[in-house]
Write an enzyme that holds these catalytic residues in place. Structure first.
Site, mmCIF file in Angstrom:
data_model
loop_
_atom_site.group_PDB
_atom_site.id
_atom_site.type_symbol
_atom_site.label_atom_id
_atom_site.label_comp_id
_atom_site.label_asym_id
_atom_site.label_seq_id
_atom_site.Cartn_x
_atom_site.Cartn_y
_atom_site.Cartn_z
ATOM 1 N N LYS A 198 0.854 -1.203 0.000
ATOM 2 C CA LYS A 198 0.000 0.000 0.000
ATOM 3 C C LYS A 198 0.884 1.246 0.000
ATOM 4 O O LYS A 198 1.875 1.301 0.736
ATOM 5 C CB LYS A 198 -0.914 -0.031 1.232
ATOM 6 N N SER A 203 -9.741 2.347 2.650
ATOM 7 C CA SER A 203 -8.827 3.022 1.747
ATOM 8 C C SER A 203 -7.918 2.098 0.942
ATOM 9 O O SER A 203 -7.438 2.487 -0.107
ATOM 10 C CB SER A 203 -7.953 3.967 2.554
ATOM 11 N N SER A 208 -9.946 -0.013 6.788
ATOM 12 C CA SER A 208 -9.316 0.086 5.467
ATOM 13 C C SER A 208 -8.634 -1.181 4.964
ATOM 14 O O SER A 208 -8.233 -1.257 3.806
ATOM 15 C CB SER A 208 -8.309 1.235 5.456
#
Lengths: 505, 498
Positions: free
Chosen positions: B77, B152, B176
């Site tokens: 990420k 996210s 997330s």
């Protein structure tokens, strides 16, 4: 019209508040492993943490906690079993994260005091300065604003930033308000900072170099009419970076406030900057509208919860309190009160002690530092510690005088030479040729020359008029360029002329 | 090969059936083929990944002992800093920034020989539930490209569902990791707060952020969990205790005698019918596997969302203050006599997106003097109440369960202009972050009405992460028996793939 200080204190009572920032002398910064050495090339002592890089996290330096606890203990504070760091949020380019990690509502030490003594015409007076809190925080970087008239960020062409200082551990020591000092407010402020500095030095937690900024004092001053209950509006003077300036700043602000108040104007609550050259302050940031720092507990750190046993261990390790040390040294060296006060005022205690520890007689050591050396320091407007002469040099000079290798007069020249940067005492003696002429035949030859030059004077002496000897001794001293021991010259001269050596010169 | 689990890929490398370089190249090829449609990646480090893979191959062939995930590719990420690799956290303000250091998670991955393929897309600074808030455009759900992949960490989960990577790293502040896992039919775990170092994780909300593993199987998640977890001296909030035995738990998958608590408040009104039915079926499967199903009540969860939207924005308003154009990232308006203040303002105006600004403003307000006690202060009290709810519930159950999200994946654009509807998506995941405990989401089937994946959430007490893996592995095994093949075998083929 400028008021005199006497006018001010006749009408107003000053109230002090002192905030002292101390840079701790830990090897690494408050929240990362970077070096804290002073004077490195800009931005060479930085890492992702103290540069506030995205993702970097702070970790508390345990040594800094220890130092803070020691300071708290030495100032008779309670050590909080649980304290916390908070974030103080505001934008400024020298603050990498745009927040400062500081302690806010839960400081590590609270409620202490420091007793200070000042020497006055009414004798030694003692004041208790109460300590509100001792808390930890990180220092900011340094900005250099280039161009523009004020040296401030507004109006500058550009600014240079050095983050070497960012993250250096700071301890802030905040007093409660100090009323009741009356006309002695400036002296009390100075004495407080001086004694605080001595304590910090004895603890070994800071370099306490005001001129390098490792000890910085903000002096809050307000005035109220004598007898009034309500406190006046205060100003906060920053950039006070010597003991002398603390005293000057407080005195100056008292006069400035009184002038405003007498004119019926009000004092603005603001930060003021002390100007070393004029002794006056200039207006800084207004604090009329309190800035909102949006404090909240620092979520990246866990609370500080020092173990009670650790605190007790630190308490036991506290060094001799400076006031006890002063009393001990005064007794050991047999120093009269007044002279002790003079020594403290000249900030000479440490340097005299060092000289004594190197073998010098205490009275002699004190005599040199407070006499000739202080005189030269005053002439050049610096502190004695800033001169090039060291306790080792003075101890050597004292030893040479005791051995008879130097007269006092010669020794003064040696001191002057060392301060002028001519090298060690021995180097100055060699290069200036400052040896006592102890060769008796050389002295006798000089005496013969003096008698030959002033036969009538010699005749008077032969006839028992001893005071006339002074003129011949002076001639001999001149002949030997002052390097003879005058007492010995007198002895030899009188013996030579068949007179007893009765009266001391 | 690329549809296998990480564990199977590792076994294939051990047997010499494939090298890490070949495996890495296969994934790079897959990324080239499908990522234009999915947009899971913001940056692909082709050269770096192949070099890492070759290094693992060399170590393996020279007989060096390598870890269980050595040579397996992974998607990172973009909120996690990696030295020298563009890291943006999905924000324009960090465009072009190459970090000078590795996060602790990246260091651990490198040490373990895990091959980092590149950086995945995300909502800007991890603020969002759809990846639509990325400054670099949305990620598409491989199940249906018109739908969101969650957020996210939509990029990380989408990369797993699209077979672009078998493993990924996510971060979870309010869901997330788990919500993207739920809507993409993958596994995502938010470990106990402090279980995985946050050093090098670009902070959104420091007291809630936690990095964790994303994978396609429970065992893979456990293997990755063990690689990245553990105490770190660079993170003061990292827990100094042994890592829970998650791999052991995932291998055994034993739930006999375990008490599984169904949280009454996280099921019912507002939950899609298909989500509820798949969840109920899963409970039956767990009961069949020997677990005891009980109901628990957590009455204060009702306030979790409101409290979260005070705490997270408050912390973010401070955490994001450092993005001021002075030291890194973009700089806007530095012309002529512009002041530092105006450059800061312009840079933040241009560099931050709407949702980020919304939260900075919200947080700045909540921390302001005069409002602090009413907002931040009250939110912290709610947080304590939520912790107490959990403590009480865990007294009568070993783990708690709920659907991960109220609905399956919604359409891109559907909630983009309705922040409140978007926030409600995280209603079941947020309590876990507020209490600092562990949470897992694993796929429990497709909702009959839309054929999209449903997530099953398991929550365990702090530092009892292994319990989630036991329950997750048991449910996964039971579902696999029922389905005959993994859920992702039902995913529609992407154009450009074989």
């Amino acid at each position: 019209m400028t008021l005199t200080y006497e006018d001010v204190i006749a009408k107003y009572e000053p109230v002090l508040g002192l905030e002292v920032h101390v840079e701790l002398n830990t090897h690494s910064k408050m929240f990362c492993g970077c070096s804290t050495d002073f004077g490195g090339e800009p931005n060479t002592q930085t890492c992702p943490v103290c540069l506030g890089m995205p993702g970097a996290l702070p970790v508390v330096n345990e040594k800094a906690i220890e130092s803070s606890i020691l300071i708290g203990l030495a100032l008779n504070c309670s050590i909080a079993p649980f304290s916390r760091f908070s974030r103080k949020n505001y934008f400024y380019p020298d603050m990498p994260k745009n927040f400062q990690i500081s302690q806010y509502d839960e400081p590590i030490c609270v409620n202490g005091y420091l007793d200070v003594e000042i020497d006055t015409e009414e004798g030694i007076k003692k004041f208790r300065v109460e300590i509100e809190r001792v808390h930890m925080e990180e220092d900011t970087g340094k900005s250099l604003h280039v161009g523009g008239a004020t040296g401030r960020i507004h109006g500058a062409d550009y600014s240079l930033l050095d983050y070497n200082r960012a993250g250096i551990p700071l301890v802030e020591i905040v007093t409660k308000i100090v009323p009741g000092t009356g006309k002695y407010a400036p002296e009390v402020a100075k004495a407080y900072v001086a004694q605080l500095r001595d304590i910090l030095r004895s603890l070994g937690v800071s370099d306490v170099r005001m001129e390098q900024g490792s000890l910085r004092c903000d002096a809050n001053v307000s005035l109220r009419l004598i007898g009034a209950e309500q406190l006046g509006t205060r100003s906060e003077t920053k950039n006070v970076n010597s003991l002398r300036s603390v005293e000057r700043a407080v005195r100056g602000e008292m006069i400035r406030h009184a002038e405003l108040l007498n004119k019926g104007e009000r004092v603005v609550q603001e930060t003021r900057h002390f100007q070393e050259d004029t002794g006056l302050t200039r207006s800084g940031r207004s604090k009329e509208q309190a800035e909102d720092y949006r404090y909240f507990p620092e979520p990246d750190l866990v609370p500080v919860a020092p173990d009670a046993a650790w605190i007790e261990k630190l308490r036991e390790s506290l060094p001799e309190h400076p006031s006890l040390r002063r009393a001990r040294l005064q007794e050991q060296w047999a120093v009269p009160d007044k002279e002790m006060a003079a020594m403290l005022n000249a900030d000479a205690l440490d340097i005299v002690e060092e000289t004594v520890l190197l073998g010098a007689d205490p009275t002699r050591a004190r005599g040199w530092w407070l006499g000739e050396i202080s005189r030269i320091a005053n002439e050049s407007g610096v502190a004695i510690v800033e001169l090039a002469i060291t306790p080792k040099d003075v101890a050597q000079i004292v030893a040479l005088v005791a051995k008879g290798d130097l007269t006092d007069k010669l020794a003064r020249q040696v001191v002057e030479g060392v301060i002028a940067g001519e090298g060690t005492p021995q180097q100055v003696i060699d290069s200036r040729g400052l040896k006592v002429v102890s060769d008796e035949s050389a002295l006798m030859a000089a005496i013969e020359r003096a008698i030959a030059a002033q036969p009538e004077t010699a005749e008077k002496i032969r006839n028992g008029h001893i005071p006339a000897a002074g003129a011949l001794i002076g001639a001999v001293m001149k002949d030997t360029k002052g390097q003879a021991d005058a007492a010995r010259v007198r002895e030899l001269l009188l013996a030579h002329l068949g007179q007893p050596n009765t009266i001391n010169p | 090969m690329i549809t296998r689990s990480a564990h199977e890929m590792s076994a294939a490398m051990v047997k010499g059936e494939v090298t890490s370089e070949q495996l890495t190249q296969l994934h790079l090829n897959r990324i080239s083929a499908v990522d234009q449609q999915v947009h899971a990646f913001l940056h692909v480090d082709t050269e770096g990944a192949l070099a890492q893979a070759r290094a693992v191959d060399a170590a393996r062939s020279s007989g060096e002992k390598v870890g269980p995930l050595a040579g397996v590719p992974l998607a990172l990420k973009d909120v996690m800093v990696q030295k020298g690799i563009p890291t943006t956290a999905g924000s324009k303000i960090l465009e072009g920034w190459r970090p000078p250091y590795d996060s602790t998670v990246v260091s651990k991955l490198k040490t373990a020989g895990v091959v980092i393929l590149g950086k995945t897309n995300m909502d800007e600074f991890a603020m969002g539930s759809s990846t639509e808030n990325s400054a670099y455009g949305p990620t598409h759900n491989p199940w249906d490209l018109t739908r969101i992949p969650g957020g996210s960490g939509g990029g990380s989960s989408a990369s797993l569902a699209a077979f672009e990577a078998p493993l990924a790293i996510g971060t979870d502040t309010g869901g997330s990791i788990r919500q993207p896992a739920a809507v993409t039919g993958t596994v995502g775990v938010k470990p106990t707060y402090g279980g995985v170092s946050r050093y090098g994780l670009i902070a959104f909300s420091s007291s809630l952020d936690q990095a964790g593993p994303c994978a396609r199987t429970v065992l893979d998640a456990a293997l990755l969990h063990e690689v990245i977890a553990g105490h770190d001296a660079h993170d003061a909030t990292s827990i100094n205790a042994p890592v829970p035995e998650v791999v052991k738990a995932a291998r055994s998958g034993d739930v006999k005698g375990m008490k599984i608590g169904v949280v009454k408040e996280l099921n019912g009104d507002g939950y899609q019918a298909g989500v509820r039915s798949r969840f109920e079926e899963s409970l039956e499967l767990l009961a069949k596997a020997g677990a005891e199903i009980v109901e628990v009540s957590c009455p204060n969860f009702e306030y979790a969302l409101a409290a979260y939207y005070l705490i997270a924005p408050s912390e973010c308003s401070s955490n994001l203050a450092r993005f001021d154009a002075m030291r890194y990232g973009i700089r806007v308006g530095d012309e002529g006599a512009a002041s530092a203040e105006s450059v800061m303002n312009l840079t933040r105006e241009v560099g931050f997106g709407r949702e980020v600004k919304r939260r900075i403003i919200l947080g700045t307000y909540a921390l302001s003097s005069g409002y602090f006690d009413a907002y931040y202060g009250s939110a912290q009290k709610v947080r304590t109440l939520i912790m107490q709810d959990f403590t009480k519930a865990f007294a009568s159950a070993d783990v708690l369960v709920s659907p991960t999200c109220p609905t399956t994946a919604f359409k891109i654009g559907e909630k983009a202009n309705d922040p409140l509807a978007m926030y409600l998506n995280d209603i079941a995941t947020i309590p876990v972050n507020m209490a600092g405990i562990g949470g897992m989401s694993l796929p429990c089937g497709l909702a009959p009405e839309d054929g999209l994946p449903v997530g099953f959430q398991i929550m365990a007490p702090a530092m009892q992460d292994q319990r989630m893996y036991s329950v997750g592995a048991a449910l996964e095994a039971a579902l696999l028996t029922q389905w005959g093949s993994p859920l992702l075998s039902k995913i529609p083929a992407l154009a450009g793939s074989k």
